[in-house]
Each structure stands twice: as structure tokens, then as C-alpha cells.
Design a protein around this motif. Structure first.
Motif, mmCIF file in Angstrom:
data_model
loop_
_atom_site.group_PDB
_atom_site.id
_atom_site.type_symbol
_atom_site.label_atom_id
_atom_site.label_comp_id
_atom_site.label_asym_id
_atom_site.label_seq_id
_atom_site.Cartn_x
_atom_site.Cartn_y
_atom_site.Cartn_z
ATOM 1 N N GLY A 135 0.809 -1.228 0.000
ATOM 2 C CA GLY A 135 0.000 0.000 0.000
ATOM 3 C C GLY A 135 0.832 1.263 0.000
ATOM 4 N N HIS A 136 2.121 1.128 -0.213
ATOM 5 C CA HIS A 136 2.996 2.296 -0.167
ATOM 6 C C HIS A 136 2.865 3.119 -1.448
ATOM 7 N N GLY A 137 2.629 4.402 -1.296
ATOM 8 C CA GLY A 137 2.527 5.310 -2.432
ATOM 9 C C GLY A 137 1.152 5.370 -3.061
ATOM 10 N N ILE A 138 0.267 4.463 -2.675
ATOM 11 C CA ILE A 138 -1.068 4.434 -3.276
ATOM 12 C C ILE A 138 -1.912 5.577 -2.712
ATOM 13 N N GLY A 139 -2.519 6.340 -3.605
ATOM 14 C CA GLY A 139 -3.380 7.444 -3.177
ATOM 15 C C GLY A 139 -2.648 8.769 -3.061
ATOM 16 N N TYR A 140 -1.355 8.781 -3.384
ATOM 17 C CA TYR A 140 -0.612 10.049 -3.308
ATOM 18 C C TYR A 140 -1.073 10.980 -4.420
#
Length: 437
Positions: free
Chosen positions: A375-380
Motif C-alpha cells: 500500500g505504499h505510495g497508493i493514493g498520493y
């Protein structure tokens, strides 16, 4: 060889050392009527002590006068150069014949083996230690020694104090220069009293050199003029010693004077450091001041300070004093703001107290295989993809998402503009703060 003949080989400053408290020049806050050291001597309740202050202000003189007033044996050692064996000999003497006053010069350089040997003898009273140092004992002396001593600060002697001592030496026939037929011009004694900046030892030795190196005239008079006095001041006692304890006091006063917008005081302390060729201390402090005390109220001053420091380092003293003086005046008269240092210190304080949280997933690094699964970086949200290159988005961890570190000041045009932008953005984020917070 007789005692007086032996004394003749010693410098005048040595020969004129006080034999009792009444002969001490200056330091009346310690040895004057009713003051602490005189009370200790009068009551015969001496305790070990540390005397600290600039060179030539009377540390050894006070120790000698205490010994003379109490009739205790007086011995003198140097903590840096004398061996542990020398200490052992003095302790043996104290055990045989009674209490010994030990004057220990440069006590801040006392090694641990010597200290460990000395401590029990201080506690049982066989040795009364009088330590002497030009360094601040609260910084440089081991706590084990400090806890067993009283600490007394000696002040620089005034020109009047030194003149009094010079006149006494001039007329003293036993230990001074009373055997010489001397005419000392008023301008000459004024110079001798002022030129060493409170260092009596240097003034006395300069007087002796002047008297003994000047031939008598046809009338048998040794006439000491101002020119002769100027020639004979062998040592100019620096008002600021870049290697001494006073260094930190001068640097502190320098920054506080600029912070307080006192141009004349700041230039005075700059002059002290310039006179000691202490360029590194000046330049480092000016750069700190530019960002700590002027800061965002006037960032252009920081840029000018960097330029002045660069110029000063390239040309060196004495010319370096010119760009440095310009930087000092500029910083003094600039509007001030400490908002930047206050902001980062608040952030550090939160960190050190454990007041932080996990970085939001959308801000974490997505540039490795498997990051997406975590989930890293998702939604940035990339701000440059939005109007005005800004988008509402949470950047702080959840635990401190409403924390404010930067509190703007309005002491300069630049930070006023920053403040307006800051308040506007915080309002758009939904975490507005009061403008007077």
C-alpha cells in the motif's frame, strides 16, 4: 647566599606578593572586611577552594596571603607539570608537621591518579587545597574536586588597583624598587596601569624592566617617561583570549548584543575578538546569528553575511575587520525573527518525547518491487497535477496531524508575506490556526 640576595633574583611581581590579606590589591569582594575569605582566615576555619579568573589578578597572591595570615606551611605545585611524587612529599610533610596549604596551579589539568591520591587528604583536613585556574571550573574541573571545594571568581583589576600596587613597589625598599632613585612621570604610570588590561604581574615586571634598564641622568635620577614605559610593557594582556574561558563570555555577549540590536556593544565585542585574531569564532557566530536571530524577518541579510564572511576569510586580519563590521551593523539593525529555530526545536522536542506516528502510506516510497502490495505510495496526489500546484492532502502522521510547529512573526516584509501564505494554506487544509497563536 642571604635571603634578600636570593629574592633579588626573582621578578618584582614575585617579590611583591602579599604576606597577609591587608596587602592584597583588589578582590575586595573576597578579602575585604566581612567578606568570605577574610572571615575564614579570621575564624581559622579554612576550607579548600578554587580561585579562577584572568592571568595576573591575584590568585597566587591570595593563596600566599592566606598562608601568611594563618602561619600554615605554604607549598606550590603545578597540576600539569609536577608529578604525583611531589604531591606525596607534601602529604608526608602534612602528616609530620601539621596542616599544609597547597597552591595547585592549573588545577583544571589535574589527572585522575593525582586527584584520587589527593581527595582523602582534603577530606581529613591535612591538606587545604587552593586551586588556581583561568578556566571556568564548572566546565573544566572534575566534579569530585569541585564538590570538596568552594569556588571563588576573581575580577580583573582596575587601573586604580594596579597603580596602587605600582606605587607601593616603587617605594618598598625591602622587596621593591625603593633603593633606586626613580622619577616616574604620571603619563608613564598611567600607561603601565592601563596597558596590561588588569594583569598586575605584567605591569610590575614592566616597571622593573623600565627602572633597571634606564641609566640614571647626571643628577643620579632614573627618569621613566611615557616612551620608556611603552617600550617596557613586555606583554599585552588580551581582553579576549581565544583559548581561554573568557572566550565563551565574549562570544555570548557578542551574539546577545546583536540580538538586542545594540550596534555599539556588538562592535565592541567584535573588536575584542578581532584584537585576538579570533576570525573563526567571529565568522561562525555571525552565520549562526544570521539564521537564528534575524532569520526569516530578513533572509537577504543572511546572504550578505555569507558574502562578508567569505571576504573576511579570504583577506584575513586586519582587513577582515571591515566586512565583519559591515555584517555586524547590518545584523544589528535588521528586523529579527527566531521563528525558524523555534519551529525546528518544537519538532525535535516532539520527536525526543516520542510524540510522533507512522508516516502515511501514500507518502511512503513506492519505488521498489512489492511496495504496491504494502500500500505504499497508493493514493498520493501529485501537487503539480492540480491548479496552482497545490492539493489538499495530509502529510503529518495521524498522531500529530494537527500539530503546528511554525508560528510566523511579522517583523519584516518577507516573513509577513510568508505568514499570510501559511495562514491561507492551513485554512484550506482545514487546520486553521489563530494569527496571534
Amino acid at each position: 647566599m642571604k635571603g634578600n640576595d636570593i629574592m633579588a633574583f626573582h621578578p618584582l611581581a614575585y617579590r611583591m606578593r602579599p604576606q597577609n590579606l591587608n596587602e592584597i590589591v583588589g578582590q575586595q569582594h573576597l578579602v575585604g572586611p566581612g567578606k568570605i575569605i577574610r572571615r575564614m582566615v579570621n575564624a581559622k576555619l579554612l576550607s579548600s577552594m578554587i580561585l579562577y579568573g584572568p592571568p595576573g589578578t591575584g590568585k597566587t597572591s591570595i593563596a600566599s596571603a592566606i598562608a601568611g595570615s594563618t602561619k600554615y606551611a605554604f607549598r606550590k605545585l603545578n597540576a600539569a607539570t609536577d608529578s604525583k611524587k611531589a604531591l606525596e612529599q607534601i602529604v608526608a610533610e602534612a602528616k609530620m608537621s601539621g596542616t599544609v596549604i597547597l597552591m595547585l596551579d592549573e588545577i583544571h589539568r589535574l589527572t585522575k591518579p593525582k586527584q584520587d591520591f589527593l581527595l582523602p587528604h582534603l577530606e581529613n583536613g591535612q591538606i587545604i587545597l587552593i586551586g588556581a585556574t583561568t578556566e571556568n571550573p564548572y566546565i573544566t574541573i572534575n566534579p569530585a574536586i569541585r564538590s570538596r571545594t568552594q569556588i571563588f571568581e576573581l575580577k580583573p583589576l582596575t587601573a586604580m588597583d594596579i597603580r596602587q600596587a605600582l606605587e607601593r613597589a616603587l617605594h618598598d625598599k625591602k622587596n621593591g624598587l625603593g633603593a633606586f632613585n626613580v622619577k616616574l612621570d604620571d603619563a608613564a604610570i598611567k600607561h603601565l596601569a592601563n596597558a596590561t588590561h588588569g594583569d598586575l604581574r605584567s605591569s610590575l615586571n614592566a616597571l622593573e624592566l623600565a627602572v633597571k634598564s634606564t641609566p640614571a641622568n647626571d643628577d643620579g635620577i632614573i627618569h621613566i617617561t611615557l616612551k620608556i614605559a611603552e617600550e617596557c610593557v613586555q606583554h599585552k594582556a588580551l581582553i579576549h583570549d581565544k583559548n581561554g574561558d573568557a572566550h565563551y563570555d565574549v562570544v555570548s555577549a557578542f551574539q546577545k548584543s546583536i540580538r538586542g540590536s545594540d550596534v555599539d556593544a556588538a562592535l565592541h565585542y567584535l573588536a575584542r575578538m578581532a584584537d585576538a585574531d579570533d576570525l573563526p569564532s567571529v565568522t561562525r557566530r555571525l552565520l549562526v546569528i544570521a539564521y537564528e536571530d534575524v532569520g526569516l524577518a530578513n533572509p537577504q541579510t543572511a546572504a550578505r553575511t555569507v558574502a562578508a564572511v567569505t571576504a573576511a576569510e579570504k583577506v584575513g586580519f586586519p582587513e577582515a575587520r571591515i566586512p565583519l563590521a559591515e555584517a555586524v551593523i547590518d545584523l544589528c539593525l535588521s528586523p529579527k525573527s527566531n521563528s525558524a529555530i523555534s519551529a525546528i526545536d518544537k519538532a525535535l522536542d516532539d520527536l525526543h518525547q516520542g510524540n510522533y506516528g507512522e508516516i502515511p502510506n501514500w507518502l511512503k516510497d513506492p519505488h521498489y518491487q512489492g511496495a504496491e502490495k504494502l500500500g505504499h505510495g497508493i493514493g498520493y496526489k501529485y501537487p503539480h497535477d492540480y491548479p496552482h500546484d497545490w492539493v489538499k492532502q495530509q502529510y503529518l502522521p495521524d498522531k500529530i496531524k494537527n500539530r503546528h510547529y511554525y508560528i510566523p512573526k511579522k517583523n519584516g516584509r518577507y516573513e509577513k508575506a510568508l505568514a499570510e501564505q501559511y495562514y491561507r494554506l492551513e485554512k484550506f487544509k482545514g487546520r486553521p490556526l489563530e494569527k496571534d497563536e
